[in-house]
Write an enzyme that holds these catalytic residues in place. Structure first.
Site, short mmCIF file in Angstrom:
data_model
loop_
_atom_site.label_atom_id
_atom_site.label_comp_id
_atom_site.label_asym_id
_atom_site.label_seq_id
_atom_site.Cartn_x
_atom_site.Cartn_y
_atom_site.Cartn_z
N GLU A 156 -3.32 4.60 -1.80
CA GLU A 156 -2.21 4.99 -2.66
C GLU A 156 -1.47 6.17 -2.06
O GLU A 156 -1.99 6.86 -1.17
CB GLU A 156 -2.73 5.32 -4.06
CG GLU A 156 -3.38 4.14 -4.73
CD GLU A 156 -3.72 4.37 -6.19
OE1 GLU A 156 -4.04 3.39 -6.88
OE2 GLU A 156 -3.67 5.54 -6.64
N PRO A 157 -0.25 6.45 -2.56
CA PRO A 157 0.51 7.58 -2.00
C PRO A 157 -0.25 8.90 -2.03
O PRO A 157 -0.12 9.70 -1.10
CB PRO A 157 1.75 7.62 -2.90
CG PRO A 157 1.93 6.23 -3.37
CD PRO A 157 0.54 5.68 -3.54
N GLY A 160 -5.87 8.56 -0.21
CA GLY A 160 -6.25 7.78 0.96
C GLY A 160 -7.74 7.85 1.19
O GLY A 160 -8.48 6.91 0.93
N GLY A 362 3.17 9.40 35.02
CA GLY A 362 4.22 10.41 35.04
C GLY A 362 5.32 10.08 34.05
O GLY A 362 5.06 9.65 32.92
N GLU A 386 -8.15 3.35 7.83
CA GLU A 386 -9.49 2.81 7.55
C GLU A 386 -10.58 3.84 7.86
O GLU A 386 -11.63 3.51 8.41
CB GLU A 386 -9.69 1.49 8.30
CG GLU A 386 -8.72 0.43 7.81
CD GLU A 386 -8.91 -0.92 8.47
OE1 GLU A 386 -10.03 -1.20 8.94
OE2 GLU A 386 -7.93 -1.69 8.50
#
Length: 407
Positions: A156-157, A160, A362, A386
Site C-alpha cells: 500500500e502507499p 510496504g 566507462g 519483496e
C-alpha cells in the site's frame, strides 16, 4: 624417484588441448545440471533471444511494454507461467527448472522476469495454494496459457515492509464482500484480468479474487519510473468493489497467506539476479577484450582483470547458492530465512557486479546500446521490492537469535 611436482600419467600428450574454459562458468556449475534442466534453460534463452533481446532496450527507453499480452501468450505456450505448479494446465516442473527460467528471463530484463514471477509465484500461486476448486478451474488454466494476466495487491502507499498495518478493508454486506482501499507498485496491474487483493476483515487478513472489470476497480499506471521501465507498474484503486461471497480465498486467514506467496516470488529473484549479473559480466568481458587504451586491450591491465575476477567469483557464489536452495526446495522445502539469505546476498552482489561492469565500459556504460546500465537501474528496484535488505537482515537475525527485532 619422482619429485613432488612430477606426476606420472598426468603429462599432456603433444597436441592435446584442454577443454575450453567458459569464462562465465569457471567453476563448472553446468556440470551439476541434468540434460533436462539444460533443455529448459535453452528453451527459455531461445525465446528471449527472439522475442525480448532485440526490443527490450527500446521498451526500456520508452518506459513501456507494448507487447505484454503477446509476450504472456508466448511464455504461456512454453509452459513458463506457473511452471512449478501442478495441474490446471500448469507444467508441474521443478524448483530448479523454474529458477533456471528466472535466470534466463532476467538476463534479458528484470521486468520480463517480474511479469512471469508475479503471474506464477504470486497471483497463480495464491489461487493454487489457497483458492477454492471453482477459483482454480476458473482462472489457473487461462493464466497458465497467458490468456489471462494476474496481479497481486498487497503493498500500500503507506505500508510496504509492514503489511500487518494495511488499510484496505473488506466488509460484509449481506452475503457479499465490499472492498475499499489502495494498493501501490503493482506489477501487471493495469493489464491484469484478475487481481489477488489482500484486505483487512473482522476475521483477519483475507485474500480476494477480484476480476478487474468489477465496478469500482481501477488501475492507473505509475509513470516517471527510472527502473523496471520495460514493465507495467500500477496503483490499484478499490472504491466500493462488490464481490460475491465466494470471491474470498477460503483456505487461509492472516498474513501467512500473502507472506508465503512472497517467499515463492523471492525464490525466483535469487536466481533472476544472477541472470542480470551474468549479462553484465559477459558484456564487460567482451568490451574489455575489444576496447584498446595505451596500445592494448584494457582486458590486459591488472586492475581490469581484478574487477573481472572478483565479478566472476561473486557470480559463481551466487549461482551456487541459488542452485543449492533450488535443490533443497525440491527436496525438503525452504524456510523463510533461507530464502532471505538468497535474496539478500544475490541481489546485493548482482548490483555490485553491474556497477563494476559499468566502470569497465566507462562512458559507454551509461548507454542503452549495452545492457549494463539497464540491469543496474532495474536491480535498484529488485533490491528493495519483496523485502528490503533491512527486512531480510532482520529475518536472518531472528532465525539466528530467536529474538524478533522488527519493532
Amino acid at each position: 624417484m619422482s619429485t613432488a611436482t612430477e606426476k606420472p600419467g598426468k603429462t599432456e600428450k603433444p597436441g592435446k588441448t584442454r577443454p575450453k574454459v567458459d569464462p562465465l562458468d569457471l567453476a563448472g556449475i553446468d556440470d551439476l545440471l541434468s540434460p533436462e534442466e539444460k533443455a529448459v534453460r535453452a528453451a527459455v534463452r531461445q525465446v528471449c533471444d527472439a522475442s525480448v533481446d532485440p526490443y527490450v532496450a527500446e521498451w526500456f527507453e520508452k518506459g513501456e511494454l507494448p507487447v505484454v499480452r503477446e509476450l504472456a501468450r508466448e511464455l504461456g505456450g512454453l509452459g513458463l507461467l506457473g511452471m512449478h505448479l501442478e495441474g490446471y494446465g500448469c507444467a508441474g516442473m521443478s524448483a530448479v527448472d523454474y529458477g533456471l527460467a528466472c535466470l534466463e528471463l532476467e538476463a534479458s530484463d528484470s521486468g520480463i522476469r517480474s511479469l512471469v514471477s508475479v503471474q506464477g509465484s504470486l497471483a497463480m500461486y495464491a489461487v493454487h495454494r489457497y483458492g477454492s476448486e471453482e477459483q482454480k478451474r476458473q482462472w489457473l488454466p487461462r493464466m497458465a496459457a497467458g490468456e489471462a494476466i494476474g496481479c497481486f495487491g498487497l503493498t500500500e502507499p503507506d505500508h510496504g515492509s509492514d503489511p500487518g498495518s494495511l488499510r484496505t478493508r473488506a466488509r460484509r454486506d449481506g452475503s457479499d464482500w465490499v472492498l475499499d482501499g489502495r494498493k501501490m507498485w503493482i506489477t501487471n496491474g493495469s493489464v491484469a484480468d484478475v487481481a489477488v487483493v489482500w484486505a483487512r476483515t473482522d476475521e483477519g487478513v483475507r485474500g480476494f479474487v477480484v476480476p478487474t472489470d468489477t465496478p469500482g476497480f481501477s488501475a492507473p499506471p505509475i509513470k516517471h519510473k527510472l527502473s523496471l521501465r520495460a514493465s507495467v507498474t500500477s496503483e490499484l484503486v478499490l472504491d466500493g468493489v462488490r464481490l460475491p461471497a465466494d470471491a474470498v480465498l477460503p483456505e487461509v486467514v492472516g498474513l501467512r497467506g500473502p507472506l508465503s506467496c512472497l517467499n515463492e516470488a523471492r525464490y525466483g529473484i535469487v536466481w533472476g539476479a544472477m541472470g542480470a549479473a551474468r549479462s553484465a559480466l559477459g558484456t564487460a568481458l567482451e568490451y574489455a577484450g575489444q576496447r584498446e587504451q595505451f596500445g592494448r586491450p584494457i582486458a590486459g591491465f591488472q586492475m581490469t582483470q581484478e574487477k573481472l575476477a572478483n565479478m566472476a567469483v561473486e557470480l559463481t557464489n551466487g549461482t551456487l547458492l541459488a542452485l543449492h536452495l533450488g535443490r533443497r526446495k525440491d527436496g525438503v522445502g525452504l524456510r523463510p530465512e533461507q530464502v532471505s539469505i538468497g535474496k539478500l546476498n544475490n541481489v546485493a552482489k548482482a548490483l555490485e557486479i553491474c556497477r563494476t561492469a559499468r566502470t569497465i565500459l566507462g562512458a559507454n556504460g551509461i548507454s542503452l546500446e549495452y545492457p549494463v546500465i539497464r540491469h543496474m537501474t532495474n536491480l535498484e528496484s529488485v533490491l528493495t521490492y519483496e523485502g528490503t535488505p533491512e527486512m531480510h537482515t532482520l529475518v536472518i537475525g531472528q532465525a539466528m537469535t530467536g529474538i524478533p527485532a522488527f519493532r
